[in-house]
Design a protein around this motif. Sequence first.
Motif, short mmCIF file in Angstrom:
data_model
loop_
_atom_site.label_atom_id
_atom_site.label_comp_id
_atom_site.label_asym_id
_atom_site.label_seq_id
_atom_site.Cartn_x
_atom_site.Cartn_y
_atom_site.Cartn_z
N PHE A 211 -38.39 91.82 -1.65
CA PHE A 211 -37.55 90.98 -2.49
C PHE A 211 -37.73 89.50 -2.15
CE2 PHE A 211 -33.45 89.65 -4.44
CZ PHE A 211 -33.68 90.19 -5.69
N VAL A 212 -37.78 89.20 -0.85
CA VAL A 212 -38.04 87.82 -0.44
C VAL A 212 -39.48 87.44 -0.78
CG1 VAL A 212 -38.09 86.24 1.52
CG2 VAL A 212 -36.31 87.98 1.38
N LEU A 213 -40.39 88.40 -0.65
CA LEU A 213 -41.79 88.13 -1.00
C LEU A 213 -41.95 87.80 -2.48
CD1 LEU A 213 -44.67 88.14 0.19
CD2 LEU A 213 -44.84 90.55 -0.46
N CYS A 214 -41.07 88.32 -3.31
CA CYS A 214 -41.13 88.01 -4.75
C CYS A 214 -40.90 86.52 -5.00
CB CYS A 214 -40.07 88.82 -5.50
SG CYS A 214 -40.50 90.54 -5.69
N LEU A 215 -40.00 85.92 -4.25
CA LEU A 215 -39.76 84.48 -4.39
C LEU A 215 -41.00 83.70 -4.01
CD1 LEU A 215 -37.39 82.65 -5.20
CD2 LEU A 215 -36.83 82.45 -2.78
N THR A 216 -41.68 84.12 -2.94
CA THR A 216 -42.94 83.49 -2.55
C THR A 216 -44.00 83.66 -3.62
OG1 THR A 216 -42.41 83.96 -0.23
CG2 THR A 216 -44.69 83.39 -0.75
N GLY A 217 -44.07 84.87 -4.19
CA GLY A 217 -45.04 85.12 -5.24
C GLY A 217 -44.78 84.30 -6.48
N ALA A 218 -43.50 84.07 -6.80
CA ALA A 218 -43.16 83.27 -7.98
C ALA A 218 -43.62 81.82 -7.80
CB ALA A 218 -41.65 83.32 -8.23
N VAL A 219 -43.36 81.26 -6.62
CA VAL A 219 -43.79 79.88 -6.36
C VAL A 219 -45.31 79.79 -6.35
CG1 VAL A 219 -43.75 78.02 -4.65
CG2 VAL A 219 -41.68 79.36 -5.09
N LEU A 254 -34.64 74.49 0.15
CA LEU A 254 -33.87 75.20 -0.86
C LEU A 254 -34.42 76.62 -1.07
CD1 LEU A 254 -31.55 74.78 -2.87
CD2 LEU A 254 -33.24 74.06 -4.56
N LEU A 255 -35.74 76.75 -1.10
CA LEU A 255 -36.34 78.07 -1.22
C LEU A 255 -36.00 78.95 -0.02
CD1 LEU A 255 -39.86 77.05 -2.59
CD2 LEU A 255 -38.18 78.47 -3.78
N SER A 256 -35.97 78.34 1.17
CA SER A 256 -35.61 79.10 2.36
C SER A 256 -34.16 79.60 2.28
CB SER A 256 -35.79 78.23 3.60
OG SER A 256 -35.39 78.91 4.77
N LEU A 257 -33.26 78.75 1.80
CA LEU A 257 -31.86 79.16 1.65
C LEU A 257 -31.72 80.28 0.63
CD1 LEU A 257 -30.10 75.67 1.68
CD2 LEU A 257 -30.16 77.36 3.53
N PHE A 258 -32.44 80.17 -0.49
CA PHE A 258 -32.41 81.23 -1.49
C PHE A 258 -32.94 82.54 -0.92
CE2 PHE A 258 -32.81 77.90 -5.08
CZ PHE A 258 -31.44 77.75 -5.09
N GLY A 259 -34.00 82.45 -0.10
CA GLY A 259 -34.54 83.65 0.52
C GLY A 259 -33.54 84.31 1.45
N VAL A 260 -32.79 83.50 2.21
CA VAL A 260 -31.77 84.05 3.09
C VAL A 260 -30.67 84.74 2.29
CG1 VAL A 260 -29.94 83.43 4.73
CG2 VAL A 260 -32.21 82.39 4.94
N VAL A 261 -30.27 84.13 1.17
CA VAL A 261 -29.24 84.73 0.32
C VAL A 261 -29.73 86.06 -0.25
CG1 VAL A 261 -27.94 84.45 -1.83
CG2 VAL A 261 -28.14 82.53 -0.25
N PHE A 262 -30.96 86.10 -0.73
CA PHE A 262 -31.52 87.34 -1.26
C PHE A 262 -31.55 88.42 -0.18
CE2 PHE A 262 -34.25 85.25 -4.81
CZ PHE A 262 -33.10 85.06 -5.55
#
Length: 282
Positions: A211-219, A254-262
């Motif tokens: 799930f966190v990897l998805c955020l990396t993949g999106a960016v 900000l991306l790091s914070l979103f990753g922590v929330v996810f």
Amino acid sequence: MTEVLQPATTAPRRAFPSPRSAGRTTTSALRRAGIALAYVLVALVLWQIFISVFDVDPLLVPGPIPVLQALATQLTSPVIWSAAWVTFQEAIFGFGIGAVVGMAIAIALAESRTLYRLINPYIVAFQAIPKVALTPLFIVWFGFGIWSKVVLIATFTFFPVMVNMYQGLRSTTSEEEELMRVSHATRWQRFRHLRLYRSLPYLFAAFEASFVLCLTGAVLAELLGSGTSVGLGTLVQMYTSTYNMAGLFGIITLLSLFGVVFDLIVKGTARVVLRWNRTSDH
């Protein structure tokens, strides 16, 4: 068959937690929040010490104060939230599609050893392909909009979910399988009441990783081909081209914070769903 009756003096279970247990939960949450805040403060202090001691050029690595100022400005801008919404859509849709496909294939492979021997080599070969190399192909097939990114993110999610769920479905012991057969359980009942429950801890472990990897993949997908949509990856590219390092580090924070929330959302969901599995609690 005789029934085992509970003693009449057995006290009923409490429907709600006692004030003492609620107080302990609140104290534990505050303690965790304090520890997290302490980690952040220590990281900021070490960051500033590194900048000061080695006299690092702000064009390479800005100090924490300019980054926090840039982050505060970004959080008040509607452009950031609009870009974040685009990136979230890509990440969530890609995660959902990849997870569903991964679970479906894992179930099919676990139920048929012949199918596993036929398909698994192709799946491994597909996983060995660098996903970055597929981006131009997906853009040609699905266009410059959101769906080319969604498909790329789904490829990030698919394999971890498929492998973990397959291992979970195959983790049942021969004694458990024999007990289900002796109980005259159908194939569907064996799957639902035994194998599926066995696979849930494995599945949530895959969710936590992917799930966190998805955020990396999106960016990453936005960096390689923004197209008609403007996401956080597009802003990263823009800040990089203008050498706005403070703004760039603000987006990264900000991306790091979103990753922590996810990650917290997935772990919280796992605790609720897997309350019966004590080994899931760390």
